[in-house]
Motif scaffolding. Sequence first.
Motif, PDB file in Angstrom:
ATOM      1  N   GLN A  91       0.810  -1.218   0.000  1.00 43.35           N
ATOM      2  CA  GLN A  91       0.000   0.000   0.000  1.00 43.35           C
ATOM      3  C   GLN A  91       0.845   1.270   0.000  1.00 43.35           C
ATOM      4  N   LEU A  92       2.161   1.124   0.025  1.00 44.55           N
ATOM      5  CA  LEU A  92       3.026   2.303  -0.054  1.00 44.55           C
ATOM      6  C   LEU A  92       2.889   2.930  -1.436  1.00 44.55           C
ATOM      7  N   PHE A  93       2.840   4.266  -1.485  1.00 42.84           N
ATOM      8  CA  PHE A  93       2.560   4.899  -2.776  1.00 42.84           C
ATOM      9  C   PHE A  93       3.288   6.214  -2.988  1.00 42.84           C
ATOM     10  N   ALA A  94       3.749   6.866  -1.911  1.00 41.54           N
ATOM     11  CA  ALA A  94       4.309   8.217  -2.041  1.00 41.54           C
ATOM     12  C   ALA A  94       5.714   8.177  -2.635  1.00 41.54           C
ATOM     13  N   GLN A  95       6.218   9.358  -2.959  1.00 43.07           N
ATOM     14  CA  GLN A  95       7.544   9.439  -3.568  1.00 43.07           C
ATOM     15  C   GLN A  95       8.647   9.169  -2.562  1.00 43.07           C
ATOM     16  N   THR A  96       8.407   9.522  -1.288  1.00 42.31           N
ATOM     17  CA  THR A  96       9.405   9.261  -0.251  1.00 42.31           C
ATOM     18  C   THR A  96       8.750   8.535   0.913  1.00 42.31           C
ATOM     19  N   VAL A  97       9.574   7.874   1.703  1.00 44.55           N
ATOM     20  CA  VAL A  97       9.083   7.167   2.878  1.00 44.55           C
ATOM     21  C   VAL A  97       8.452   8.159   3.854  1.00 44.55           C
ATOM     22  N   ALA A  98       9.070   9.318   4.029  1.00 41.27           N
ATOM     23  CA  ALA A  98       8.542  10.313   4.967  1.00 41.27           C
ATOM     24  C   ALA A  98       7.145  10.773   4.567  1.00 41.27           C
ATOM     25  N   PRO A 136      10.018   4.509  -1.262  1.00 33.89           N
ATOM     26  CA  PRO A 136       9.649   3.239  -0.624  1.00 33.89           C
ATOM     27  C   PRO A 136      10.044   2.034  -1.469  1.00 33.89           C
ATOM     28  N   PHE A 137      10.102   2.230  -2.779  1.00 33.08           N
ATOM     29  CA  PHE A 137      10.364   1.114  -3.684  1.00 33.08           C
ATOM     30  C   PHE A 137      11.852   0.807  -3.812  1.00 33.08           C
ATOM     31  N   GLU A 138      12.683   1.618  -3.139  1.00 35.60           N
ATOM     32  CA  GLU A 138      14.122   1.342  -3.095  1.00 35.60           C
ATOM     33  C   GLU A 138      14.495   0.513  -1.868  1.00 35.60           C
ATOM     34  N   LEU A 139      13.542   0.303  -0.962  1.00 32.76           N
ATOM     35  CA  LEU A 139      13.814  -0.396   0.289  1.00 32.76           C
ATOM     36  C   LEU A 139      13.739  -1.910   0.102  1.00 32.76           C
ATOM     37  N   SER A 140      14.365  -2.628   1.024  1.00 30.22           N
ATOM     38  CA  SER A 140      14.222  -4.082   1.048  1.00 30.22           C
ATOM     39  C   SER A 140      12.805  -4.435   1.479  1.00 30.22           C
ATOM     40  N   GLY A 141      12.437  -5.705   1.321  1.00 28.44           N
ATOM     41  CA  GLY A 141      11.099  -6.130   1.719  1.00 28.44           C
ATOM     42  C   GLY A 141      10.822  -5.866   3.184  1.00 28.44           C
ATOM     43  N   GLY A 142      11.799  -6.173   4.043  1.00 27.76           N
ATOM     44  CA  GLY A 142      11.628  -5.933   5.468  1.00 27.76           C
ATOM     45  C   GLY A 142      11.518  -4.458   5.793  1.00 27.76           C
ATOM     46  N   GLN A 143      12.322  -3.628   5.111  1.00 26.02           N
ATOM     47  CA  GLN A 143      12.278  -2.178   5.350  1.00 26.02           C
ATOM     48  C   GLN A 143      10.951  -1.589   4.884  1.00 26.02           C
ATOM     49  N   ARG A 144      10.418  -2.091   3.768  1.00 25.70           N
ATOM     50  CA  ARG A 144       9.122  -1.597   3.296  1.00 25.70           C
ATOM     51  C   ARG A 144       8.030  -1.906   4.319  1.00 25.70           C
ATOM     52  N   ARG A 145       8.101  -3.093   4.913  1.00 31.57           N
ATOM     53  CA  ARG A 145       7.088  -3.415   5.922  1.00 31.57           C
ATOM     54  C   ARG A 145       7.236  -2.509   7.141  1.00 31.57           C
TER      55      ARG A 145
END
Length: 282
Positions: A91-98, A136-145
């Motif tokens: 469900q992550l969608f924004a340009q940055t994690v913040a 968000p799409f540059e993160l590992s699977g664990g980091q995205r969670r």
Amino acid sequence: PNVCEIRGVGYSYGRGKKALDNVTFSVRRGESVAIVGQTGSGKSTLLRLMCGLEAPDAGSISVAGVSTAKKRGQREVRRMVGYVMQHPERQLFAQTVAEDVAFGPRNLGLSADEVTRRVDHAFELVGLGEKRGASPFELSGGQRRLAAIAGVLAMEPELLILDEPTAGLDPRGRARLRELLADLRGHGVTLVQVTHSMDDAARADRVVVLDQSRVIADGAPAEVFSRANEAQLRACGLGIPKPLAHARGLETAGHAPLGDPPTIEALAKVLNATEGASGNGI
């Protein structure tokens, strides 16, 4: 005090198929509760009701004293419960994690300073501050969670509910998420997680076992996974935590009785007590 009260809850789908039948338990403030059970035992339905997404057919559910019986109460409960669904990173969608983490607080109409405070605190809790500006799409699977969970934490819920939080992660991701859940408990966050992992369940304060829509056990991990309950757990398709199985194997091989250690730390402690500080046998 109890954050969540579940009293005699029943819920049925079409044609009278019971998903939940007379389910009763409570969640105390700051407590960590694991809900386990085979597929079809009613776990996901129970989570939906606890989140205020629906009302039970029978009995009652309340969060922080607010009943979910009526639509108004359900809306209020949804604001108080943080729900981390399976694979929330999708469900992550924004340009940055913040920006992703800030999305929920901003929608509450909070001031910019309050949004910043909540976002900073959420990053501190999940330990992902260095990734604030990353996609968000540059993160590992664990980091995205972790990023997805940070977005829920930024809402500062009264109760955090997680559905299979470690599912699909590699060993490193699972270990980091277990550390996070332990840290959240240390910060007084009230946690309820549904899990198929008996090892994860064993790290909670309490374990609630569902089988065929009913609660068949509710207690501390050492109690629920004790020898007295082992046959019943296996009969409903559940196992026991790996450290406990290892202890059973050692006893079968001739080791002195080790009790019911549900976690690797508990097993190490009892082995150290019986064999000395070397911890031989793990």
